[in-house]
Design a protein around this motif. Structure first.
Motif, PDB file in Angstrom:
ATOM      1  N   GLY A  88       0.818  -1.207   0.000  1.00 34.63           N
ATOM      2  CA  GLY A  88       0.000   0.000   0.000  1.00 34.63           C
ATOM      3  C   GLY A  88       0.851   1.255   0.000  1.00 34.63           C
ATOM      4  N   LEU A  89       1.922   1.256   0.809  1.00 36.27           N
ATOM      5  CA  LEU A  89       2.832   2.401   0.836  1.00 36.27           C
ATOM      6  C   LEU A  89       3.510   2.590  -0.519  1.00 36.27           C
ATOM      7  N   ALA A  90       3.933   1.494  -1.132  1.00 29.39           N
ATOM      8  CA  ALA A  90       4.595   1.581  -2.437  1.00 29.39           C
ATOM      9  C   ALA A  90       3.650   2.126  -3.506  1.00 29.39           C
ATOM     10  N   LEU A  91       2.422   1.625  -3.538  1.00 31.65           N
ATOM     11  CA  LEU A  91       1.458   2.103  -4.535  1.00 31.65           C
ATOM     12  C   LEU A  91       1.093   3.558  -4.288  1.00 31.65           C
ATOM     13  N   LEU A  92       1.043   3.963  -3.020  1.00 33.06           N
ATOM     14  CA  LEU A  92       0.765   5.361  -2.699  1.00 33.06           C
ATOM     15  C   LEU A  92       1.876   6.266  -3.242  1.00 33.06           C
ATOM     16  N   ALA A  93       3.128   5.854  -3.020  1.00 30.73           N
ATOM     17  CA  ALA A  93       4.259   6.650  -3.524  1.00 30.73           C
ATOM     18  C   ALA A  93       4.265   6.689  -5.042  1.00 30.73           C
ATOM     19  N   LEU A  94       4.013   5.548  -5.677  1.00 29.33           N
ATOM     20  CA  LEU A  94       3.999   5.516  -7.141  1.00 29.33           C
ATOM     21  C   LEU A  94       2.828   6.315  -7.710  1.00 29.33           C
ATOM     22  N   TRP A  95       1.733   6.377  -6.958  1.00 26.89           N
ATOM     23  CA  TRP A  95       0.587   7.175  -7.413  1.00 26.89           C
ATOM     24  C   TRP A  95       0.928   8.667  -7.410  1.00 26.89           C
ATOM     25  N   VAL A  96       1.649   9.109  -6.374  1.00 27.94           N
ATOM     26  CA  VAL A  96       2.108  10.500  -6.343  1.00 27.94           C
ATOM     27  C   VAL A  96       3.010  10.769  -7.539  1.00 27.94           C
ATOM     28  N   TRP A  97       3.905   9.814  -7.829  1.00 26.92           N
ATOM     29  CA  TRP A  97       4.761   9.985  -9.001  1.00 26.92           C
ATOM     30  C   TRP A  97       3.929  10.094 -10.277  1.00 26.92           C
ATOM     31  N   ARG A  98       2.891   9.275 -10.401  1.00 28.54           N
ATOM     32  CA  ARG A  98       2.048   9.331 -11.599  1.00 28.54           C
ATOM     33  C   ARG A  98       1.391  10.697 -11.752  1.00 28.54           C
ATOM     34  N   VAL A  99       0.956  11.284 -10.639  1.00 26.03           N
ATOM     35  CA  VAL A  99       0.349  12.616 -10.702  1.00 26.03           C
ATOM     36  C   VAL A  99       1.375  13.644 -11.167  1.00 26.03           C
ATOM     37  N   LEU A 100       2.569  13.601 -10.572  1.00 25.72           N
ATOM     38  CA  LEU A 100       3.624  14.538 -10.969  1.00 25.72           C
ATOM     39  C   LEU A 100       4.015  14.342 -12.437  1.00 25.72           C
ATOM     40  N   ASP A 101       4.130  13.094 -12.847  1.00 26.90           N
ATOM     41  CA  ASP A 101       4.497  12.808 -14.227  1.00 26.90           C
ATOM     42  C   ASP A 101       3.417  13.273 -15.194  1.00 26.90           C
ATOM     43  N   GLY A 102       2.160  13.075 -14.825  1.00 32.24           N
ATOM     44  CA  GLY A 102       1.073  13.540 -15.686  1.00 32.24           C
ATOM     45  C   GLY A 102       1.053  15.048 -15.825  1.00 32.24           C
ATOM     46  N   LEU A 103       1.299  15.764 -14.729  1.00 29.60           N
ATOM     47  CA  LEU A 103       1.348  17.225 -14.796  1.00 29.60           C
ATOM     48  C   LEU A 103       2.564  17.686 -15.597  1.00 29.60           C
ATOM     49  N   ASN A 104       3.666  16.974 -15.450  1.00 29.13           N
ATOM     50  CA  ASN A 104       4.875  17.349 -16.184  1.00 29.13           C
ATOM     51  C   ASN A 104       4.666  17.249 -17.692  1.00 29.13           C
ATOM     52  N   ARG A 105       3.850  16.314 -18.119  1.00 28.96           N
ATOM     53  CA  ARG A 105       3.573  16.169 -19.546  1.00 28.96           C
ATOM     54  C   ARG A 105       2.736  17.332 -20.086  1.00 28.96           C
ATOM     55  N   ARG A 106       2.109  18.064 -19.201  1.00 29.40           N
ATOM     56  CA  ARG A 106       1.334  19.224 -19.622  1.00 29.40           C
ATOM     57  C   ARG A 106       2.196  20.489 -19.736  1.00 29.40           C
ATOM     58  N   SER A 107       3.440  20.394 -19.309  1.00 29.84           N
ATOM     59  CA  SER A 107       4.348  21.543 -19.352  1.00 29.84           C
ATOM     60  C   SER A 107       5.232  21.460 -20.586  1.00 29.84           C
ATOM     61  N   PRO A 108       5.245  22.479 -21.446  1.00 27.48           N
ATOM     62  CA  PRO A 108       6.075  22.434 -22.662  1.00 27.48           C
ATOM     63  C   PRO A 108       7.567  22.276 -22.364  1.00 27.48           C
ATOM     64  N   ARG A 109       8.033  22.842 -21.253  1.00 28.89           N
ATOM     65  CA  ARG A 109       9.464  22.749 -20.953  1.00 28.89           C
ATOM     66  C   ARG A 109       9.784  21.723 -19.869  1.00 28.89           C
ATOM     67  N   GLY A 110       8.784  20.896 -19.502  1.00 30.02           N
ATOM     68  CA  GLY A 110       9.031  19.851 -18.517  1.00 30.02           C
ATOM     69  C   GLY A 110       9.417  20.397 -17.163  1.00 30.02           C
ATOM     70  N   ALA A 111       8.554  21.258 -16.605  1.00 29.99           N
ATOM     71  CA  ALA A 111       8.898  21.956 -15.367  1.00 29.99           C
ATOM     72  C   ALA A 111       9.066  21.021 -14.179  1.00 29.99           C
ATOM     73  N   LEU A 112       8.403  19.846 -14.214  1.00 33.41           N
ATOM     74  CA  LEU A 112       8.476  18.911 -13.089  1.00 33.41           C
ATOM     75  C   LEU A 112       9.312  17.680 -13.414  1.00 33.41           C
ATOM     76  N   SER A 113      10.148  17.763 -14.412  1.00 36.44           N
ATOM     77  CA  SER A 113      10.928  16.586 -14.831  1.00 36.44           C
ATOM     78  C   SER A 113      11.810  16.073 -13.700  1.00 36.44           C
ATOM     79  N   THR A 114      12.614  16.944 -13.123  1.00 34.63           N
ATOM     80  CA  THR A 114      13.528  16.498 -12.074  1.00 34.63           C
ATOM     81  C   THR A 114      12.768  16.062 -10.828  1.00 34.63           C
ATOM     82  N   ALA A 115      11.688  16.780 -10.488  1.00 34.03           N
ATOM     83  CA  ALA A 115      10.914  16.412  -9.300  1.00 34.03           C
ATOM     84  C   ALA A 115      10.281  15.035  -9.462  1.00 34.03           C
ATOM     85  N   SER A 116       9.708  14.758 -10.631  1.00 33.06           N
ATOM     86  CA  SER A 116       9.063  13.456 -10.852  1.00 33.06           C
ATOM     87  C   SER A 116      10.095  12.331 -10.887  1.00 33.06           C
TER      88      SER A 116
END
Length: 344
Positions: free
Chosen positions: A109-137
């Motif tokens: 459950g902890l692992a899936l929770l962490a990976l879910w946060v990553w999925r949210v960050l990665d999805g938002l990063n794909r909406r940024s033309p310059r990849g503003a959240l690349s390093t964070a994700s």
């Protein structure tokens, strides 16, 4: 270790997911080394390509662990009780695993929770033309790898330790724990009225706030998202207690039957799949609220995309609270209408 097709499928999905995550982690490390978004040279293009590989591989790894976890729960609840002497439901199977099964579920459950946060960050990063959240994700993906590896290890350990020869006491052990538990421990409070009142008040608050946020998110997303997520965390914990102490008996039609695993049985219409599934969705989406809120405050250019994800997460939280509440409490209301009294 017993040979069962469901357990074999769980281990296969886990190992495939783990290999994909390991490859994603390696690609993430290669991408993070000397990352320079202001540059457009060949080395930076290679790093951006590695970041894209990492994202694709990690998505596959996430679904491998998620499907493996779902099959593991179904195996414990439906398939394995018939192989363990004295087991009638998942409680007996967990007892036969000697504690390794509960730890495997918690760490997964902890692992899936962490990976879910990553999925949210990665999805938002794909909406940024310059990849503003690349390093964070990418960095968060590397953080999520540790619980993912531990989840697979604990699952293998639970399967290996499963004892199908020694008899277990199954739900009897659960009743003993409920009778001797101290106040505040899951299922250990004797003040069922207080638990029910808190569950209703906090759930209604979370539902109302989530509906408001889904219609009109606040100007600043970080602190409101944290408040709603904390409210959902408290309500989720109370939901576990309320189902065990109060609502389970109405689903079974038997007084003092508090087993959460029996809700998965076919004679109870597999209600546990939908009930606990709704709670998992609510928890995941409440964490997505925090990730979207923090992203909007850290990167103003993502404000519109983060607000859209925030609204969607709030809508999913509201639906999860409403669905879980109706599903959990409906048998109690029907019982009251039919017999004119509550179970006491």
């Amino acid at each position: 270790m017993i040979r069962h097709p469901l357990l074999a499928a769980v281990l296969a999905l886990d190992l495939v997911g783990l290999l994909l995550l390991a490859a994603a982690g390696y690609a993430a490390i290669r991408a993070l080394l000397d990352w320079n978004p202001a540059s457009s040279d060949r080395a930076q293009l290679r790093r951006e390509r590695e970041a894209e590989y990492s994202s694709l591989l990690a998505r596959g790894g996430f679904w491998g662990l998620a499907l493996g976890g779902a099959l593991f729960v179904l195996a414990v609840a439906l398939a394995l009780p018939g192989l363990v002497p004295g087991a009638m439901c998942g409680v007996g199977v967990m007892e036969a695993m000697g504690g390794a099964g509960q730890r495997a579920l918690a760490v997964r459950g902890l692992a899936l929770l962490a990976l879910w946060v990553w999925r949210v960050l990665d999805g938002l990063n794909r909406r940024s033309p310059r990849g503003a959240l690349s390093t964070a994700s990418l960095r968060f993906l590397l953080v999520a790898l540790a619980p993912a590896f531990l989840a697979v290890y604990d699952t293998i350990l639970a399967v290996v330790r499963l004892d199908v020869h020694a008899p277990v006491s199954c739900c009897t052990a659960l009743y003993d724990r409920l009778r001797t538990a101290t106040p505040g421990v899951l299922g250990g409070t004797s003040n069922d009225t207080g638990v029910l009142f808190a569950w209703i008040v906090i759930g209604a608050t979370a539902l109302a706030v989530a509906v408001i946020f889904s219609l009109r998110p606040p100007k600043r997303l970080a602190w409101p998202s944290l408040a709603l997520a904390a409210t959902m965390g408290a309500w989720s914990w109370l939901s576990l207690i309320a189902v065990q102490r109060i609502f389970a008996s109405y689903h079974y039609g038997v007084l003092s039957h508090h087993c959460p695993w029996c809700l998965f049985l076919p004679e109870h219409y597999l209600i546990g799949v939908w009930l606990w599934g709704a709670l998992v969705v609510g928890v995941l989406e409440s964490v997505a609220l925090i990730a979207a809120g923090r992203s909007a405050d850290m990167q103003p250019e993502l404000r519109e995309a983060a607000a859209e994800r925030f609204r969607r997460a709030a809508r999913h939280v509201a639906m999860a609270v409403l669905f879980f509440s109706l599903l959990a409490a409906a048998p109690a209301v029907v019982w009251r209408i039919r017999f004119g009294m509550w179970m006491e």
